[in-house]
Design a protein around this motif. Structure first.
Motif, mmCIF file in Angstrom:
data_model
loop_
_atom_site.group_PDB
_atom_site.id
_atom_site.type_symbol
_atom_site.label_atom_id
_atom_site.label_comp_id
_atom_site.label_asym_id
_atom_site.label_seq_id
_atom_site.Cartn_x
_atom_site.Cartn_y
_atom_site.Cartn_z
ATOM 1 N N UNK A 43 16.680 9.041 7.433
ATOM 2 C CA UNK A 43 17.464 8.507 8.229
ATOM 3 C C UNK A 43 17.488 6.844 7.565
ATOM 4 N N UNK A 44 17.027 6.221 7.738
ATOM 5 C CA UNK A 44 16.506 4.803 7.197
ATOM 6 C C UNK A 44 16.180 4.687 5.791
ATOM 7 N N UNK A 45 15.357 5.066 5.405
ATOM 8 C CA UNK A 45 14.842 5.154 4.148
ATOM 9 C C UNK A 45 15.271 4.834 2.787
ATOM 10 N N UNK A 46 16.378 6.441 3.074
ATOM 11 C CA UNK A 46 17.055 7.520 2.318
ATOM 12 C C UNK A 46 17.975 5.949 1.647
ATOM 13 N N UNK A 47 18.674 5.807 0.948
ATOM 14 C CA UNK A 47 19.455 5.980 -0.290
ATOM 15 C C UNK A 47 21.127 6.754 0.351
ATOM 16 N N UNK A 48 22.409 5.440 0.400
ATOM 17 C CA UNK A 48 23.395 6.454 0.614
ATOM 18 C C UNK A 48 23.684 7.827 0.335
ATOM 19 N N UNK A 49 23.448 7.401 -0.951
ATOM 20 C CA UNK A 49 23.805 8.184 -1.752
ATOM 21 C C UNK A 49 22.912 10.066 -1.757
ATOM 22 N N UNK A 50 21.890 9.341 -1.423
ATOM 23 C CA UNK A 50 20.877 10.622 -1.644
ATOM 24 C C UNK A 50 20.816 11.308 -0.094
ATOM 25 N N UNK A 51 21.274 10.528 1.113
ATOM 26 C CA UNK A 51 21.792 11.217 2.026
ATOM 27 C C UNK A 51 22.957 12.088 2.567
ATOM 28 N N UNK A 52 23.862 11.339 1.072
ATOM 29 C CA UNK A 52 24.944 12.240 1.891
ATOM 30 C C UNK A 52 24.889 13.344 1.341
ATOM 31 N N UNK A 53 24.129 13.164 -0.272
ATOM 32 C CA UNK A 53 24.323 14.753 -1.132
ATOM 33 C C UNK A 53 23.017 15.676 -0.354
ATOM 34 N N UNK A 54 22.108 15.508 0.844
ATOM 35 C CA UNK A 54 20.876 15.665 1.453
ATOM 36 C C UNK A 54 22.140 16.264 2.899
ATOM 37 N N UNK A 55 22.791 15.402 3.940
ATOM 38 C CA UNK A 55 23.263 15.937 4.612
ATOM 39 C C UNK A 55 24.397 17.039 3.962
ATOM 40 N N UNK A 56 24.795 16.891 3.454
ATOM 41 C CA UNK A 56 25.759 17.589 2.883
ATOM 42 C C UNK A 56 26.128 18.960 3.201
ATOM 43 N N UNK A 57 24.283 19.159 2.243
ATOM 44 C CA UNK A 57 24.103 20.707 1.903
ATOM 45 C C UNK A 57 22.985 20.515 3.137
ATOM 46 N N UNK A 58 23.353 20.746 4.139
ATOM 47 C CA UNK A 58 21.964 20.866 4.991
ATOM 48 C C UNK A 58 23.204 22.017 6.571
ATOM 49 N N UNK A 59 22.097 23.493 6.709
ATOM 50 C CA UNK A 59 22.580 23.768 8.010
ATOM 51 C C UNK A 59 23.116 22.685 9.051
ATOM 52 N N UNK A 60 23.908 23.777 9.476
ATOM 53 C CA UNK A 60 24.312 22.559 10.943
ATOM 54 C C UNK A 60 22.804 22.528 11.897
ATOM 55 N N UNK A 61 22.454 22.717 11.916
ATOM 56 C CA UNK A 61 21.259 22.877 13.076
ATOM 57 C C UNK A 61 20.333 21.354 12.251
ATOM 58 N N UNK A 62 19.948 20.680 11.655
ATOM 59 C CA UNK A 62 19.424 20.426 10.689
ATOM 60 C C UNK A 62 20.290 18.723 10.589
ATOM 61 N N UNK A 63 21.732 19.177 10.384
ATOM 62 C CA UNK A 63 22.812 17.793 10.080
ATOM 63 C C UNK A 63 22.604 17.886 11.790
ATOM 64 N N UNK A 64 22.889 18.242 12.774
ATOM 65 C CA UNK A 64 22.707 17.774 14.044
ATOM 66 C C UNK A 64 21.425 16.661 14.660
ATOM 67 N N UNK A 65 20.488 17.455 13.497
ATOM 68 C CA UNK A 65 19.091 17.035 14.251
ATOM 69 C C UNK A 65 19.448 15.128 13.237
#
Length: 205
Positions: free
Chosen positions: A126-148
């Motif tokens: 959450x802290x170290x990823x770039x905005x681009x990588x963070x966005x791509x990653x969280x949008x492809x996660x399950x709801x549980x992983x998104x919440x965490x």
């Protein structure tokens, strides 16, 4: 039609290894906030991770029971499997054996390799990823992983680790608008939330 264990593993192109059930494995508290406790009549010793940074050594047999009866503990990231104390096997082997490859694959979205499986891996990403990588990653996660991951992001913001950066603002507002669908100003909400996390985020990362 019942899907057999080997068929589940083969769906991820992984051949399951015949791993001894007495193989020792390290698990860590994955909650990021408080303690974690678990007991089951078929497990000799309870899992009692009292601190967000706590860890325990368990056998594969114990984890097999948890995966059979309480799989959500892994899929909701209450605990993370982070090390196997036998050089013959990798973490991927363990996750495949336990039919937890979706969890492994999701964790690998945030890690360069298995060495990064650890307490606070959601917080570090959450802290170290770039905005681009963070966005791509969280949008492809399950709801549980998104919440965490959202929990980790908000934790970092409230502890002022990312609150004075453009990237931090971008990540927080992205989550608020595209995932949480918040109508309120998320920055104001976080600033006015006087509930403090039980541990400073620097102690997790």
């Amino acid at each position: 039609m019942t899907i057999k264990r080997y068929q589940k593993a083969n769906k991820t192109a992984i051949k399951k290894k015949d791993i001894p059930l007495d193989t020792n494995i390290i698990i860590v508290n994955g909650t990021g906030l408080g303690g974690f406790f678990y007991s089951h009549e078929r497990i000799e010793h309870v899992i009692d991770l009292q601190e967000p940074t706590s860890y325990e050594q368990k056998t594969l047999a114990d984890l097999k029971i948890i995966s059979q009866f309480s799989r959500n503990i892994f899929s909701e990231y209450g605990i993370l499997i982070v090390d196997v104390l036998d050089e013959e096997y990798t973490l991927k082997d363990i996750y495949a054996y336990l039919d937890l490859m979706p969890v492994y694959d999701e964790l690998m979205l945030m890690a360069k390799n298995e060495d990064e499986f650890d307490t606070g891996m959601f917080e570090r990403f959450a802290i170290k990823s770039s905005v681009k990588v963070f966005t791509k990653t969280i949008m492809g996660m399950t709801v549980s992983a998104q919440k965490r991951l959202i929990q980790a992001l908000f934790h970092a913001y409230k502890d002022k680790t990312i609150s004075d950066t453009q990237a931090g603002w971008d990540k927080v507002t992205l989550v608020a608008s595209q995932i949480l669908n918040m109508s309120d100003d998320v920055i104001d909400v976080l600033k006015n939330d006087y509930r403090r996390p039980s541990i400073h985020i620097n102690d997790l990362i």
